[in-house]
Every structure is written in C-alpha cells, then in structure tokens.
Design a protein around this motif. Structure first.
Motif, PDB file in Angstrom:
ATOM      1  N   GLY A 156      -7.548   0.133   3.127  1.00  0.00           N
ATOM      2  CA  GLY A 156      -7.025   1.168   4.010  1.00  0.00           C
ATOM      3  C   GLY A 156      -6.310   2.231   3.206  1.00  0.00           C
ATOM      4  O   GLY A 156      -6.013   2.049   2.023  1.00  0.00           O
ATOM      5  N   MET A 157      -6.027   3.313   3.835  1.00  0.00           N
ATOM      6  CA  MET A 157      -5.358   4.421   3.145  1.00  0.00           C
ATOM      7  C   MET A 157      -3.940   4.044   2.705  1.00  0.00           C
ATOM      8  O   MET A 157      -3.488   4.483   1.654  1.00  0.00           O
ATOM      9  N   ALA A 158      -3.261   3.222   3.496  1.00  0.00           N
ATOM     10  CA  ALA A 158      -1.889   2.842   3.129  1.00  0.00           C
ATOM     11  C   ALA A 158      -1.887   2.050   1.823  1.00  0.00           C
ATOM     12  O   ALA A 158      -1.094   2.323   0.921  1.00  0.00           O
ATOM     13  N   GLY A 159      -2.785   1.063   1.717  1.00  0.00           N
ATOM     14  CA  GLY A 159      -2.866   0.272   0.489  1.00  0.00           C
ATOM     15  C   GLY A 159      -3.235   1.118  -0.716  1.00  0.00           C
ATOM     16  O   GLY A 159      -2.704   0.943  -1.815  1.00  0.00           O
ATOM     17  N   THR A 160      -4.148   2.058  -0.501  1.00  0.00           N
ATOM     18  CA  THR A 160      -4.564   2.942  -1.589  1.00  0.00           C
ATOM     19  C   THR A 160      -3.427   3.874  -1.993  1.00  0.00           C
ATOM     20  O   THR A 160      -3.183   4.089  -3.189  1.00  0.00           O
ATOM     21  N   ALA A 161      -2.711   4.425  -1.020  1.00  0.00           N
ATOM     22  CA  ALA A 161      -1.579   5.308  -1.322  1.00  0.00           C
ATOM     23  C   ALA A 161      -0.486   4.551  -2.078  1.00  0.00           C
ATOM     24  O   ALA A 161       0.067   5.069  -3.058  1.00  0.00           O
ATOM     25  N   ILE A 162      -0.188   3.339  -1.636  1.00  0.00           N
ATOM     26  CA  ILE A 162       0.814   2.521  -2.325  1.00  0.00           C
ATOM     27  C   ILE A 162       0.365   2.248  -3.759  1.00  0.00           C
ATOM     28  O   ILE A 162       1.169   2.297  -4.702  1.00  0.00           O
ATOM     29  N   THR A 163      -0.923   1.993  -3.943  1.00  0.00           N
ATOM     30  CA  THR A 163      -1.466   1.737  -5.275  1.00  0.00           C
ATOM     31  C   THR A 163      -1.291   2.945  -6.180  1.00  0.00           C
ATOM     32  O   THR A 163      -0.815   2.821  -7.313  1.00  0.00           O
TER      33      THR A 163
END
Length: 188
Positions: A156-163
């Motif tokens: 998801g975008m949240a996991g990618t942004a956190i990464t």
C-alpha cells in the motif's frame, strides 16, 4: 588483511549456507531447533563481522593503493547510498511496493552499497572487502530468485511512504552522523 579476510570468510560463509547447502541448513534447523540454529548463526556472524571491520580498519593503517579514484566519485557514492538505504528499510517495513516488486531488497541494498564503495575506494583492502560483499550478494540474489518467493503483506502507499521516508532518515543519520563513528572517515 588476514584478520579482515578471516572475518569475511566467517561472516559471508555463514550467510552463504543457504546458497550452497540449503538442504543441510534445513536439516540442522530441524535437528537443533530454530532458536539454537539462529543463536549459533548469529554468534558466528557477529564474530565474523567484528573481525572483518577490525581487520578493515587495520588494513587502512598501511594501505596498498591499486588506483586513485577521482574525488567526484564520492558524490556518486552519496547518491547511490540513498536508494541503498531505502532498499534496506524496505526489507523490514511490511506492505511496501518496493519489497513486493523486488522480493529481496536487502540483497539489492548490499549490492548497491558494495558497488558504490568500490567506485570510490582504490586500496587493495577496500577492493577485497567491498568486492567480497558484492560477489556474495550476486550469488545470494541468484539463489534467492530460485527459491519460492516469500509471501509479503499486500503493498500500500502508506507502507511505501514509510519505507521511503525511513530510508531517507536512515541515510541522513548514517551519512552525516554515524559514518565517521563506524568507518572512521567522513562521507565527504
């Protein structure tokens, strides 16, 4: 250089068991149990890494120069380390598109780290140290691609942004604060 090579053999050797003897590794885990296997693995890896780093530091005291890299390559290393840190963080953050797409981001981070450091370091010890990691990462990535792909959380975008943010923060902290402490030299 002998201590560094011994450390590399221990560290990369224990990390190569799955590449060269996956069936034996599985049998040992079943025989010993997962936690004792991980404990022995971790002790050998830590001792090997400590010896490799200490030997690397000792090698730098009396270097043998193979080539003199242009100063501009330091900037290339700084740029290449940004995606390397993002890949490293992608290994641990669940639900990111990077891990879902690449499958083995830590191995790719090691490849990028080693290649970048080979570009900017021309001492024989540097070539042996970073070259060993690059060679190991090439073989490990090849072996990992042959194994069934591990299941990952739905990206998801949240996991990618956190990464990405986590990778940038880790890069900043390491490049501007921890590199001198760990490697004994500033980034620039």
């Amino acid at each position: 250089m002998t201590v560094m090579i011994l450390g590399l053999l221990l560290f990369l050797g224990v990390h190569s068991v799955r590449i060269v003897a996956d069936d034996w590794r599985t049998a040992q885990i079943q025989r010993l149990g997962e936690m004792p296997w991980k404990g022995a693995y971790s002790v050998i890896a830590i001792v090997g890494l400590a010896l490799a780093i200490w030997g690397y530091g000792q090698m730098r005291l009396d270097p043998t120069w193979v080539w003199s890299p242009p100063v501009g390559l330091r900037h290339a290393v700084a740029l290449l380390m940004i995606p390397a840190f993002i890949l490293l963080v992608a290994t641990y953050v669940p639900g990111n598109h990077i891990k879902a797409k690449l499958g083995h981001p830590m191995i790719l981070a090691v490849k990028l780290w080693a290649l970048a450091h080979l570009l900017a370091n021309g001492r024989l010890g540097d070539i042996v140290f970073f070259g060993a990691f690059l060679l190991w990462a090439v073989f490990d990535f090849r072996a990992a691609r042959r194994r069934p792909r591990p299941s990952v959380a739905t990206p998801g975008m949240a996991g990618t942004a956190i990464t990405v943010v986590g990778g940038l923060v880790a890069y900043y902290l390491f490049a501007f604060h921890l590199h001198v402490w760990v490697a004994g030299v500033p980034v620039m």
